[in-house]
Design a protein around this motif. Structure first.
Motif, PDB file in Angstrom:
ATOM      1  N   PRO A  99      59.395  25.905   7.159  1.00 51.72           N
ATOM      2  CA  PRO A  99      59.011  24.498   7.289  1.00 51.72           C
ATOM      3  C   PRO A  99      59.585  23.649   6.162  1.00 51.72           C
ATOM      4  O   PRO A  99      59.682  24.082   5.012  1.00 51.72           O
ATOM      5  N   ARG A 100      59.960  22.433   6.513  1.00 48.30           N
ATOM      6  CA  ARG A 100      60.466  21.472   5.531  1.00 48.30           C
ATOM      7  C   ARG A 100      59.293  20.627   5.040  1.00 48.30           C
ATOM      8  O   ARG A 100      58.645  19.949   5.840  1.00 48.30           O
ATOM      9  N   VAL A 101      59.042  20.691   3.757  1.00 55.00           N
ATOM     10  CA  VAL A 101      57.891  20.007   3.168  1.00 55.00           C
ATOM     11  C   VAL A 101      58.391  18.963   2.179  1.00 55.00           C
ATOM     12  O   VAL A 101      59.139  19.294   1.245  1.00 55.00           O
ATOM     13  N   VAL A 102      58.003  17.730   2.399  1.00 55.09           N
ATOM     14  CA  VAL A 102      58.345  16.635   1.481  1.00 55.09           C
ATOM     15  C   VAL A 102      57.147  16.372   0.585  1.00 55.09           C
ATOM     16  O   VAL A 102      56.019  16.199   1.063  1.00 55.09           O
ATOM     17  N   VAL A 103      57.395  16.369  -0.730  1.00 55.06           N
ATOM     18  CA  VAL A 103      56.333  16.191  -1.727  1.00 55.06           C
ATOM     19  C   VAL A 103      56.609  14.929  -2.526  1.00 55.06           C
ATOM     20  O   VAL A 103      57.734  14.718  -3.013  1.00 55.06           O
ATOM     21  N   LEU A 104      55.603  14.082  -2.659  1.00 52.91           N
ATOM     22  CA  LEU A 104      55.761  12.903  -3.513  1.00 52.91           C
ATOM     23  C   LEU A 104      54.461  12.585  -4.226  1.00 52.91           C
ATOM     24  O   LEU A 104      53.371  12.827  -3.719  1.00 52.91           O
ATOM     25  N   SER A 105      54.601  12.086  -5.442  1.00 52.92           N
ATOM     26  CA  SER A 105      53.456  11.630  -6.233  1.00 52.92           C
ATOM     27  C   SER A 105      53.424  10.112  -6.225  1.00 52.92           C
ATOM     28  O   SER A 105      54.449   9.461  -6.025  1.00 52.92           O
ATOM     29  N   THR A 106      52.241   9.584  -6.444  1.00 55.77           N
ATOM     30  CA  THR A 106      52.109   8.132  -6.533  1.00 55.77           C
ATOM     31  C   THR A 106      51.507   7.765  -7.880  1.00 55.77           C
ATOM     32  O   THR A 106      50.705   8.502  -8.444  1.00 55.77           O
ATOM     33  N   GLY A 107      51.909   6.616  -8.365  1.00 61.10           N
ATOM     34  CA  GLY A 107      51.358   6.127  -9.633  1.00 61.10           C
ATOM     35  C   GLY A 107      52.414   5.429 -10.458  1.00 61.10           C
ATOM     36  O   GLY A 107      53.453   6.007 -10.789  1.00 61.10           O
ATOM     37  N   SER A 108      52.163   4.171 -10.802  1.00 64.74           N
ATOM     38  CA  SER A 108      53.114   3.409 -11.609  1.00 64.74           C
ATOM     39  C   SER A 108      53.237   3.956 -13.023  1.00 64.74           C
ATOM     40  O   SER A 108      54.190   3.632 -13.735  1.00 64.74           O
ATOM     41  N   GLY A 137      56.719   5.422 -22.034  1.00 65.02           N
ATOM     42  CA  GLY A 137      56.300   4.134 -22.526  1.00 65.02           C
ATOM     43  C   GLY A 137      54.801   4.114 -22.735  1.00 65.02           C
ATOM     44  O   GLY A 137      54.090   5.098 -22.467  1.00 65.02           O
ATOM     45  N   GLU A 138      54.287   2.988 -23.208  1.00 64.65           N
ATOM     46  CA  GLU A 138      52.856   2.868 -23.448  1.00 64.65           C
ATOM     47  C   GLU A 138      52.088   3.009 -22.143  1.00 64.65           C
ATOM     48  O   GLU A 138      52.410   2.372 -21.134  1.00 64.65           O
ATOM     49  N   GLY A 139      51.069   3.878 -22.139  1.00 65.35           N
ATOM     50  CA  GLY A 139      50.240   4.084 -20.968  1.00 65.35           C
ATOM     51  C   GLY A 139      50.861   4.960 -19.900  1.00 65.35           C
ATOM     52  O   GLY A 139      50.294   5.078 -18.806  1.00 65.35           O
ATOM     53  N   GLN A 140      51.999   5.560 -20.179  1.00 62.86           N
ATOM     54  CA  GLN A 140      52.669   6.382 -19.184  1.00 62.86           C
ATOM     55  C   GLN A 140      52.433   7.870 -19.430  1.00 62.86           C
ATOM     56  O   GLN A 140      52.134   8.293 -20.544  1.00 62.86           O
TER      57      GLN A 140
END
Length: 450
Positions: free
Chosen positions: A208-217, A227-230
């Protein structure tokens, strides 16, 4: 989608781990079988039983460089009184022919060459003079024995029983035997067997092809300055690696900022190469929970259509979860919480079984065991939630030791764990010495199984 309210959020119901997993596995279906070349089938699951069409070896052949002989002709042979035989010719691997071994005769034979008619055993060249008229062949002389134009006789200094140094036809597998059963995961040994019995292609369910992504600025790729807060994005790397370890072809997408439209567009772009989408972060009740904002309102007619249900689970870590399908092919999507331990535990409990189901495997779960808690304190757990603590399992003693605390941000502790300690929802404390259930993960700091 079975068990969900498509495109809505059920704020009232609290799901158990078992209910959520059942809903996921009821929706996910094994991928359709395809015919692949052998090397392309590595890591895939065999769809059909494979029967051996031709015996292995397909003929009696020599396992040594030496001389094919009749046993009666070398009976009693020794250093003082060697058997002297007439060399009637050579038999090389890949060759056959009219050559036969009669009384008082021998045929010079190479490893893998077919045993000539009349021969009953093979005498290794080291047990002879190599047809050179001297003593037993040793060292470099063994490797250069019996050159072109050598003597037409060979002296044999040891006896050889019938069948000595012969690979008998069918001694590996016989025609009609079951070579591999449906459901087998194909790796190098299985591919070797398929090739050996002449199979150039095989019918499998693809990886199976699995796409993984994270979210968050706040997420920054490892290797770039903070950077600050990262913070560095670890989830997408952990989940991609875990998906590959589970058997998938996993693709990591760079972290997506906290913007619903950007996330929807990113997922839409990735659907072309996805049998399963996995996101992390943005599934709770915060002001910037972008996954919930982007996917809880999609409609069937949307490009990113389908429906994703966001729910509360009676577990720790991993309380907020999302599951549904998106796009024209209704590609399954699992939305995991953003804390690293929550994300990883959720993967092990829900995503890994989904991947193994897509592969067509019958056993999709990690193995479990009972173990004695080895701890210097009482473990506490919130009432009404199943808790999953990191631990190290000792196979020899049958004990398990907690690693780190219960915090869902403790990545270092996770890196040294090879098990999850399960504290059931009806249990609020576990004393040292009590028996607990553990989910066995891949062995820490060593190659894992499954």
């Amino acid at each position: 989608m079975s068990g969900t309210t498509t495109g809505t959020t059920d704020q009232d119901r609290v799901w158990t781990v078992a209910e959520h997993l059942e809903d996921v596995l009821r929706t996910v279906r094994p991928l359709e079988p395809i015919e692949l070349q052998l090397l392309d089938a590595q890591g895939c699951v065999l769809v059909d039983d494979v029967v051996v069409p031709v015996s292995l070896p397909p003929f009696d052949n020599s396992s040594m460089d030496g001389y094919a002989v009749r046993t009666a002709d070398v009976a009693g042979a020794g250093e003082e009184y060697p058997a002297v035989l007439t060399v009637v010719g050579d038999v090389a691997a890949g060759q056959g022919g009219p050559l036969a071994v009669g009384p008082g005769q021998a045929a010079r034979i190479m490893t893998g060459a077919p045993l000539p008619p009349g021969a009953e055993a093979v005498v290794p060249v080291e047990w002879t003079d190599g047809g050179l008229g001297g003593g037993p062949v040793t060292g470099m002389r063994a490797r250069s024995a019996a050159p072109e134009g050598a003597s037409g006789q060979v002296r044999v200094y040891r006896t050889a029983p019938a069948g000595a140094h012969i690979r008998v036809q069918g001694s590996d597998v016989r025609a009609g035997d079951l070579a591999l059963t449906a459901g087998t995961v194909l790796d190098a040994p299985q591919i070797a067997l398929l090739a050996a019995i002449g199979r150039g292609t095989v019918r499998v369910r693809p990886r199976p092809r699995v796409v993984v992504l994270s979210t968050g600025s706040e997420l920054v790729p490892p290797g770039e300055p903070l950077g600050e807060g990262q913070i560095f994005d670890s989830n997408s790397y952990a989940l991609t690696a875990a998906a590959r370890a589970a058997g998938a072809l996993a693709y990591r997408v760079g972290a997506v900022a906290d913007d619903a439209e950007t996330l929807r567009a990113t997922i839409e772009d990735q659907l072309i190469r996805a049998d399963l989408v996995v996101t992390s972060g943005g599934v709770s009740v915060g002001a910037y929970d972008v996954v919930k904002e982007a996917l809880s309102s999609v409609r069937d007619e949307d490009v990113a259509g389908g429906g994703v249900d966001f729910r509360v689970l009676a577990m720790q870590p991993g309380k907020p979860q999302g599951f549904g399908s998106i796009g024209p092919d209704h590609t399954p999507l699992l939305a995991l919480p953003g804390n690293p331990v929550s994300s990883y535990v959720s993967f092990e409990l829900f995503v890994r079984p989904a991947i193994r189901t897509l592969m067509g495997l019958s056993d999709v779960h990690r193995p479990t065991a009972r173990a004695v808690l080895r701890a210097d304190r009482t473990l506490t757990s919130p009432a009404g939630r199943t808790q999953y603590l990191r631990g190290r399992h000792d196979v020899d003693t049958g004990g398990v030791t907690p690693v780190g605390g219960a915090g869902s941000h403790l990545v270092a502790a996770l890196a040294h764990a090879d098990a999850l300690i399960v504290v059931p929802s009806g249990v609020t404390s576990v004393e040292p010495g009590e028996e607990v259930e553990v989910v066995l993960l891949a062995r820490a700091a060593a190659p894992g199984s499954g």
